[in-house]
Design an enzyme around this catalytic site. Structure first.
Site, PDB file in Angstrom:
ATOM      1  N   TYR A  30       0.809  -1.215   0.000  1.00  0.00           N
ATOM      2  CA  TYR A  30       0.000   0.000   0.000  1.00  0.00           C
ATOM      3  C   TYR A  30       0.850   1.277   0.000  1.00  0.00           C
ATOM      4  CZ  TYR A  30      -4.518  -2.280   0.641  1.00  0.00           C
ATOM      5  OH  TYR A  30      -5.668  -3.011   0.451  1.00  0.00           O
ATOM      6  N   LYS A  31       2.157   1.144   0.062  1.00  0.00           N
ATOM      7  CA  LYS A  31       3.034   2.309   0.115  1.00  0.00           C
ATOM      8  C   LYS A  31       3.383   2.794  -1.292  1.00  0.00           C
ATOM      9  CE  LYS A  31       2.942   1.894   4.550  1.00  0.00           C
ATOM     10  NZ  LYS A  31       2.101   0.694   4.725  1.00  0.00           N
TER      11      LYS A  31
END
Length: 419
Positions: free
Chosen positions: A201-202
């Site tokens: 998710y980064k």
């Protein structure tokens, strides 16, 4: 007429992919991962050529990016925080100040280090309020973890000034802001240590992974010992002046490192595109009278993958969000999103209940701790108010100018209803 009233929505096409990082996968990631398989070396600390690995290359890249003397690759952002805390000597009896709006891993890392988290308010930047930080400092405080939340840089000048006056360790949580900066200096280079995450998710990913950056030789050596329970037995010179102690196994694999190495070479390109997209939308909505844009301490340093603005009340924000979704622009209020968001302190059940891994001994009840930190769900009212009144729209590097215009049109259309 609004779409919820039967009118035509501004947009009917899909918005953007969920992930920023994996949308960038191409031949470079394939080349680097296959290079590991061709070498048949997936474990970093292989006896032959031990200092030339994909993990070492990734560390060197982050030393160059941040300007820090040391970088240590680990297997998650949480591992990075724990290793940095242990590296800095934080442990039983210590209090560590953290913001009320951050992923639960920030609090969990403090507890894993056997220290006690102290939760303080965020301000309209949705990062740590420097005034709340200073008010929370006491004789038990040993460190602070400013979190660059949703890609927005913290007010590091104020935070560093307070920390220096009180002789506190500063550990930056850069998990959500890889590629960001503050007044021209890379995030992750301000504190005694910086901690990055490469989870999917980064901004960039290695699947799972993390990085500790630091200019402090002692922090680096102790973090290295802690991230590998047998590292001190290998006879390297870096351990000559630091006694060994028990550690974990937080090592990064060569496959993760190869993926992270390829991805990290794309950070500047991704952030540059995101800047242009966010700037275009902000310019189209900044004069709307009944919304307040999130304050950004340094717009040039904002990673820019989220657009946030506030309504006057939580009720208005909920309605605005529903209407905007109906117009085809995905969004949500941060506080009232239908799930127990682990980024908000009220949902950190084991923290608020002071529940450790052991029934009989935990960071709050151990003999070393002489403080008396108290938690309650209403302890940070300013944070809860801001989150309840906020609208958050996800941005993506693949959005086009036409997409930006749709967002501007939809926000203006819905805002007119609230005039």
């Amino acid at each position: 007429m609004l779409a919820v009233q039967g009118g035509a929505p501004v947009r009917t096409r899909p918005w953007a992919p969920e992930f920023i990082s994996s949308e960038e996968f191409d031949d470079l990631e394939k080349e680097y991962v296959l290079r590991v398989l061709d070498k048949k070396r997936v474990f970093r600390f292989y006896e032959e050529d031990i200092y030339h690995s994909e993990s070492s290359r990734l560390e060197a890249l982050y030393c160059r990016r941040t300007g820090c003397k040391h970088a240590l690759a680990v297997n998650s952002g949480t591992s990075a925080l724990v290793s940095a805390l242990i590296g800095a000597g934080i442990g039983p009896g210590d209090e560590v100040i953290i913001p009320a709006y951050t992923y639960i891993a920030t609090a969990s890392a403090v507890l894993i280090a056997r220290a006690v988290p102290v939760i303080v308010e965020v301000d309209d930047t949705l990062t740590m309020d420097p005034k709340a930080f200073e008010l929370a400092v006491n004789e038990h405080t040993k460190a602070v973890i400013p979190v660059h939340m949703k890609g927005v840089p913290c007010q590091m000048e104020e935070i560093l000034d307070i920390a220096q006056r009180h002789n506190l360790i500063v550990i930056e949580d850069v998990a959500q802001a890889n590629g960001g900066s503050y007044r021209g200096k890379p995030l992750g280079s301000f504190g005694h240590a910086g901690c990055f995450s490469f989870q999917q998710y980064k901004v960039v990913t290695s699947g799972e992974g993390g990085m500790v950056t630091t200019n402090d030789d002692n922090i680096y050596t102790r973090a290295s010992i802690y991230h590998d329970s047998a590292l001190s037995y290998w006879g390297t010179k870096m351990f000559e002046n630091v006694p060994s102690f028990p550690g974990e196994n937080y090592r990064m694999s060569e496959l993760n490192a190869a993926l992270g190495l390829a991805q990290s070479q794309k950070i500047d390109s991704i952030v540059s595109k995101l800047h242009q997209i966010k700037k275009a939308i902000v310019n189209g909505i900044k004069t709307i009278p009944n919304i307040q844009l999130q304050r950004i301490p340094d717009c040039d340093g904002d990673v820019s993958y989220s657009l946030i603005f506030y309504l006057t009340t939580a009720e208005q924000a909920k309605s605005f969000s529903d209407y905007l979704n109906a117009e085809g622009i995905p969004n949500g209020t941060i506080y009232n999103n239908g799930i127990a968001d682990r980024h908000i302190y009220v949902n950190w059940d084991y923290v608020l209940e002071k529940r450790g891994a052991s029934l009989h001994d935990n960071p709050w009840t151990c003999e070393s701790y002489k403080g008396n930190v108290q938690y309650s769900k209403d302890m940070c009212p300013n944070t809860l108010d801001l989150l309840a009144r906020s609208i958050s729209i996800p941005l993506h590097q693949n959005l086009t100018l036409e997409d930006c215009q749709d967002a501007i049109a939809a926000i203006n259309k819905v805002a007119e209803f609230f005039e």
